[in-house]
Each structure stands twice: as C-alpha cells, then as structure tokens.
Design a protein around this motif. Structure first.
Motif, PDB file in Angstrom:
ATOM      1  N   THR A 362       0.845  -1.185   0.000  1.00 34.02           N
ATOM      2  CA  THR A 362       0.000   0.000   0.000  1.00 34.02           C
ATOM      3  C   THR A 362       0.883   1.238   0.000  1.00 34.02           C
ATOM      4  O   THR A 362       2.043   1.188   0.406  1.00 34.02           O
ATOM      5  CB  THR A 362      -0.923   0.069   1.231  1.00 34.02           C
ATOM      6  OG1 THR A 362      -0.169   0.527   2.360  1.00 34.02           O
ATOM      7  CG2 THR A 362      -1.536  -1.287   1.543  1.00 34.02           C
ATOM      8  N   ASP A 363       0.313   2.343  -0.428  1.00 38.89           N
ATOM      9  CA  ASP A 363       1.003   3.617  -0.328  1.00 38.89           C
ATOM     10  C   ASP A 363       0.792   4.171   1.079  1.00 38.89           C
ATOM     11  O   ASP A 363      -0.069   3.714   1.830  1.00 38.89           O
ATOM     12  CB  ASP A 363       0.422   4.584  -1.372  1.00 38.89           C
ATOM     13  CG  ASP A 363       1.343   5.768  -1.655  1.00 38.89           C
ATOM     14  OD1 ASP A 363       2.436   5.836  -1.048  1.00 38.89           O
ATOM     15  OD2 ASP A 363       0.979   6.615  -2.498  1.00 38.89           O
ATOM     16  N   ASP A 364       1.602   5.170   1.452  1.00 39.93           N
ATOM     17  CA  ASP A 364       1.298   5.941   2.639  1.00 39.93           C
ATOM     18  C   ASP A 364      -0.029   6.671   2.408  1.00 39.93           C
ATOM     19  O   ASP A 364      -0.334   7.093   1.290  1.00 39.93           O
ATOM     20  CB  ASP A 364       2.402   6.960   2.924  1.00 39.93           C
ATOM     21  CG  ASP A 364       3.760   6.296   3.122  1.00 39.93           C
ATOM     22  OD1 ASP A 364       3.810   5.187   3.684  1.00 39.93           O
ATOM     23  OD2 ASP A 364       4.770   6.894   2.698  1.00 39.93           O
ATOM     24  N   ILE A 365      -0.806   6.822   3.458  1.00 45.68           N
ATOM     25  CA  ILE A 365      -2.148   7.403   3.351  1.00 45.68           C
ATOM     26  C   ILE A 365      -2.271   8.533   4.372  1.00 45.68           C
ATOM     27  O   ILE A 365      -2.093   8.306   5.576  1.00 45.68           O
ATOM     28  CB  ILE A 365      -3.233   6.340   3.612  1.00 45.68           C
ATOM     29  CG1 ILE A 365      -3.221   5.281   2.501  1.00 45.68           C
ATOM     30  CG2 ILE A 365      -4.614   6.985   3.733  1.00 45.68           C
ATOM     31  CD1 ILE A 365      -4.083   4.071   2.800  1.00 45.68           C
ATOM     32  N   THR A 366      -2.559   9.735   3.893  1.00 45.89           N
ATOM     33  CA  THR A 366      -2.755  10.880   4.786  1.00 45.89           C
ATOM     34  C   THR A 366      -3.984  11.651   4.356  1.00 45.89           C
ATOM     35  O   THR A 366      -4.167  11.923   3.163  1.00 45.89           O
ATOM     36  CB  THR A 366      -1.521  11.801   4.787  1.00 45.89           C
ATOM     37  OG1 THR A 366      -0.373  11.064   5.203  1.00 45.89           O
ATOM     38  CG2 THR A 366      -1.726  12.979   5.735  1.00 45.89           C
ATOM     39  N   ILE A 367      -4.833  11.998   5.336  1.00 47.87           N
ATOM     40  CA  ILE A 367      -6.089  12.672   5.032  1.00 47.87           C
ATOM     41  C   ILE A 367      -6.412  13.694   6.108  1.00 47.87           C
ATOM     42  O   ILE A 367      -6.217  13.440   7.301  1.00 47.87           O
ATOM     43  CB  ILE A 367      -7.237  11.642   4.871  1.00 47.87           C
ATOM     44  CG1 ILE A 367      -8.551  12.342   4.507  1.00 47.87           C
ATOM     45  CG2 ILE A 367      -7.391  10.785   6.110  1.00 47.87           C
ATOM     46  CD1 ILE A 367      -9.647  11.376   4.102  1.00 47.87           C
ATOM     47  N   ILE A 368      -6.871  14.868   5.673  1.00 46.14           N
ATOM     48  CA  ILE A 368      -7.393  15.895   6.563  1.00 46.14           C
ATOM     49  C   ILE A 368      -8.843  16.147   6.158  1.00 46.14           C
ATOM     50  O   ILE A 368      -9.119  16.415   4.986  1.00 46.14           O
ATOM     51  CB  ILE A 368      -6.599  17.213   6.469  1.00 46.14           C
ATOM     52  CG1 ILE A 368      -5.115  16.991   6.772  1.00 46.14           C
ATOM     53  CG2 ILE A 368      -7.185  18.261   7.423  1.00 46.14           C
ATOM     54  CD1 ILE A 368      -4.256  18.237   6.575  1.00 46.14           C
ATOM     55  N   ILE A 369      -9.753  16.050   7.105  1.00 46.22           N
ATOM     56  CA  ILE A 369     -11.162  16.353   6.861  1.00 46.22           C
ATOM     57  C   ILE A 369     -11.524  17.579   7.691  1.00 46.22           C
ATOM     58  O   ILE A 369     -11.286  17.599   8.908  1.00 46.22           O
ATOM     59  CB  ILE A 369     -12.077  15.173   7.225  1.00 46.22           C
ATOM     60  CG1 ILE A 369     -11.761  13.963   6.339  1.00 46.22           C
ATOM     61  CG2 ILE A 369     -13.546  15.577   7.087  1.00 46.22           C
ATOM     62  CD1 ILE A 369     -12.511  12.706   6.741  1.00 46.22           C
ATOM     63  N   VAL A 370     -12.079  18.589   7.043  1.00 39.01           N
ATOM     64  CA  VAL A 370     -12.439  19.835   7.716  1.00 39.01           C
ATOM     65  C   VAL A 370     -13.937  20.070   7.529  1.00 39.01           C
ATOM     66  O   VAL A 370     -14.396  20.306   6.398  1.00 39.01           O
ATOM     67  CB  VAL A 370     -11.649  21.035   7.155  1.00 39.01           C
ATOM     68  CG1 VAL A 370     -12.000  22.308   7.929  1.00 39.01           C
ATOM     69  CG2 VAL A 370     -10.147  20.769   7.200  1.00 39.01           C
ATOM     70  N   ARG A 371     -14.694  20.006   8.614  1.00 37.82           N
ATOM     71  CA  ARG A 371     -16.132  20.285   8.566  1.00 37.82           C
ATOM     72  C   ARG A 371     -16.368  21.772   8.818  1.00 37.82           C
ATOM     73  O   ARG A 371     -15.737  22.377   9.690  1.00 37.82           O
ATOM     74  CB  ARG A 371     -16.890  19.450   9.602  1.00 37.82           C
ATOM     75  CG  ARG A 371     -17.090  18.012   9.153  1.00 37.82           C
ATOM     76  CD  ARG A 371     -18.239  17.351   9.896  1.00 37.82           C
ATOM     77  NE  ARG A 371     -18.638  16.087   9.270  1.00 37.82           N
ATOM     78  CZ  ARG A 371     -19.529  16.000   8.298  1.00 37.82           C
ATOM     79  NH1 ARG A 371     -20.098  17.100   7.824  1.00 37.82           N
ATOM     80  NH2 ARG A 371     -19.844  14.825   7.781  1.00 37.82           N
ATOM     81  N   ILE A 372     -17.282  22.356   8.053  1.00 34.91           N
ATOM     82  CA  ILE A 372     -17.602  23.774   8.133  1.00 34.91           C
ATOM     83  C   ILE A 372     -18.929  23.911   8.868  1.00 34.91           C
ATOM     84  O   ILE A 372     -19.979  23.463   8.382  1.00 34.91           O
ATOM     85  CB  ILE A 372     -17.684  24.391   6.728  1.00 34.91           C
ATOM     86  CG1 ILE A 372     -16.369  24.157   5.972  1.00 34.91           C
ATOM     87  CG2 ILE A 372     -18.023  25.874   6.799  1.00 34.91           C
ATOM     88  CD1 ILE A 372     -16.454  24.427   4.479  1.00 34.91           C
ATOM     89  N   LYS A 373     -18.901  24.515  10.046  1.00 37.95           N
ATOM     90  CA  LYS A 373     -20.068  24.554  10.915  1.00 37.95           C
ATOM     91  C   LYS A 373     -20.630  25.972  11.033  1.00 37.95           C
ATOM     92  O   LYS A 373     -19.871  26.927  11.233  1.00 37.95           O
ATOM     93  CB  LYS A 373     -19.684  24.059  12.329  1.00 37.95           C
ATOM     94  CG  LYS A 373     -19.167  22.625  12.372  1.00 37.95           C
ATOM     95  CD  LYS A 373     -20.290  21.615  12.281  1.00 37.95           C
ATOM     96  CE  LYS A 373     -19.798  20.225  12.612  1.00 37.95           C
ATOM     97  NZ  LYS A 373     -20.895  19.236  12.606  1.00 37.95           N
TER      98      LYS A 373
END
Length: 378
Positions: A362-373
């Motif tokens: 597998t590749d390295d996996i990086t994720i940022i999730i930003v919720r707008i409230k």
C-alpha cells in the motif's frame, strides 16, 4: 500503481529492457531503491507532524494512526472549522520498517489572525522523500505567514511561497536531486477557500444540492495525462513515454495514453533526451532538482472558492487515498459520519484494502477532513 519512479533510475542500470523492467518494478513497488532509505525523524509538535506506526505484523493487517479532533473559529463570519487528521504508514512487505514519507501541517491563526487557517498534505518520494516532505511542510507555511501581502493577494503569496520553499530546499543540504514532494494545501481566509496544488494529491469540496452531497474537485492532478502539462514539459525538452515505450514494447511515436483510470498501470513519464531518468509521472513538484531541467516546476495551480452554507466540508489528502477511491466516493463516506475522526478511519481503511486488492503493498495514506459549521448565507 504509484505515479512516480521514486529514487529514479541512473541510466547505467538500464542497459537492457529486461533489466530496466526489473529496476522499474522494484522502485515502483518499494518507493525507494534501497528500502531503508531515510533515517528516522524525531516527532515535532502535535498539530503538524505525522503519527508513526509500528511494524505491520502481516499483509492483511490494517493499522492506522490515532486521529485527533480539533476546532477553530472564524469570527469574521461567525462559523467554525472542526477538523481531524490521519496519517498511516504504507505496508511494504520487503521493507516493513520503511518510513511514512507523507507529512501534514495544520496551522491556525496565521499571522495572528483568527480568520486565517492552513491545512496541507505533503507526499514525499525518492531516497530523501521523508526529509523533503518534512522540510516543505515546515517552510511553506512559515513563508506564507511572513508575507505581508498574504491577505491582499493570496494567490500571488501562494505562488511566491512555493517557489521560495523550492529554492530553499535546493540549498538546504537535503539531496533533492532525485527526490521531492507533492503538496496539496488549503488556506481559509474568512469565508474564502484557496487551494494550491503541486503534483497529484487532491483537495475536494462537498457541495449540497437538494438531498445530494456532490464532490467538487479543487485541484487537478498535474501529470502527462493532461494535454496542457504534457505539451509544457515537452517544450522544456522532456521525452514523454510510458515504460513499455521506453523498453521498445510499444511504438514511442504514439503520443496518446488514454486516461489515468484505464492506463494507470503504465502511465506516461518524463525522461531526459538521452537517458533513462528521471521517470517522473508528475509534471510539478517541490524538489526534484534534476527533473526541473525538463520542465517539472514548483509553481502551484491555485483555485478559489467562496464558502457558503452549501459547503459542509472539504477534504485534503495524498494520492494514497485517491489512487483507488474517486472523489465522490470519498465525499459519500465523509457524509456518513458526524465525527471526522470516524470518517478518516473509514476512508483510510477502505483505501488500504483497495491497495491490497490491486497491489502487493500500500502507499502511505494521509487525510485531513475539515467540517464547516454554522456558516450562514447572509
């Protein structure tokens, strides 16, 4: 299939087509020519450092870094951002202690301004890929933060920051001759979102339309599959050929490779005129000094969006996520979870499993999730 020939291939390694394919297969699968290519890097602050994992006990094990949940306000428009980050080291059976070459950075209150916030993911490649991504995630935001013109002209400030970071990397003592990093970054300034991209990671915005939540790409992979990028690097002297074409298995005069979905296993790559290197399958990056000679540049493409109540969240992630997951699938998965930490874990798990269905790693996996409230249309 990875989109770069990490570590690159000296021409002396490729005296025959069969040997070239062996070299090519090894570097693509492993991400680095020698496996243990990067010394361990000491952790930095919580907000802008990847979380390291232990060794994988087996191919089917799915181990992810712990995620955190943070909140920051944007008082000028009376809304808040709730965000989570996950970075997972790839599974490499031949080199189980290979480092995570992804880095990320979250920096809030840029220039002391509570309305300016930065999110970035950096996907390193090559023998010095870890050092390149770490250097760039630190310096890019620092240079942005010291630009007095940032709020007046964010697009220009972004371009200046990328180019200055690239120059600093060249002069840093890190060997970036055949190593570098892609960079996908998002800058919130009030109710505007600026996305700057170099390479083939991705930013996606969720858009509510009636009962549906649709994915809107805010970046476009910079690869030779794109006709504009292909022509640009050719004008700079690059040969654009797939590995089969370089080996003589396909006609090199055919300059049509279909699309990335159908031809991702043997994508068009960039080569110098009289050598078998560098073999990059992207047309923009930070670092990659040798590839700059044939048109690989660090100048970002910047998109701008006016945020409204129709935008519930955005995602910034490395191509370890998007290699096998379409943007709409990622948005659908985020939309299922109220807590972005749960969404990060679900997406990382799905991406990991899809990698192992198609590859032996597998590749390295990086994720940022930003919720707008609480963002109002008013």
């Amino acid at each position: 299939m990875p989109k770069f020939l990490s570590g690159f291939l000296p021409s002396k390694w490729c005296a025959s087509a069969n040997f070239f394919r062996k070299c090519f297969h090894f570097t693509c699968k492993m991400g680095c020519i020698q496996g243990k290519c990067c010394r361990k890097h000491a952790p930095s602050s919580r907000s802008d450092n990847k979380e390291e994992l232990g060794l994988y006990p087996g191919q089917n094990a799915h181990i992810i870094a712990n995620t955190s949940l943070d909140v920051v306000d944007v008082p000028a428009h009376n809304f808040r951002l709730t965000y989570s980050v996950l970075s997972q080291r790839g599974y490499y059976p031949e080199t189980p202690d290979k480092e995570n070459q992804d880095s990320y950075c979250v920096r809030t209150n840029i220039q002391g301004n509570p309305n300016v916030h930065f999110f970035g993911v950096f996907d390193g490649h090559g023998l010095s890929g870890t050092h390149c991504s770490t250097f760039v995630k630190d310096r890019l935001v620092e240079i942005l933060s010291t630009d007095v013109a940032l709020l007046d002209d964010p697009v220009k400030a972004y371009s200046n920051a990328f180019l200055a970071t690239n120059d600093e990397l060249h002069n840093s003592g890190i060997d970036d001759s055949m190593s570098g990093t892609t960079a996908i970054t998002a800058l919130v300034i009030g109710d505007k979102l600026y996305v700057a991209n170099v390479g083939d990671s991705r930013a996606v915005l969720a858009v509510k339309e009636g009962n549906r939540v649709l994915a809107q790409d805010l970046s476009y992979d910079q690869t030779p599959f794109r006709k504009d990028e292909c022509e640009r690097v050719k004008l700079c002297g690059a040969r654009v050929l797939s590995v089969d074409q370089v080996e003589g298995l396909k006609d090199p005069r055919i300059q049509s490779w279909g699309d990335e979905e159908t031809e991702g296993s043997d994508p068009p790559r960039l080569w110098v005129q009289n050598g078998m290197y560098p073999g990059t399958a992207f047309t923009r990056s930070v670092g990659d000094n040798m590839a700059e000679k044939i048109g690989v540049v660090a100048d970002p493409e910047v998109s701008t969006v006016q945020l409204t109540s129709s935008h519930p969240f955005f995602v910034v992630a490395s191509d370890g996520v998007f290699e096998f997951l379409p943007s709409q699938t990622v948005v659908d998965m985020v939309n299922k979870y109220a807590d972005p930490r749960d969404a990060c874990s679900a997406i990382a798990g799905e991406a990991y499993n899809l990698w192992l269905e198609h590859e032996n790693r597998t590749d390295d996996i990086t994720i940022i999730i930003v919720r707008i409230k609480d963002l109002s249309n008013v």
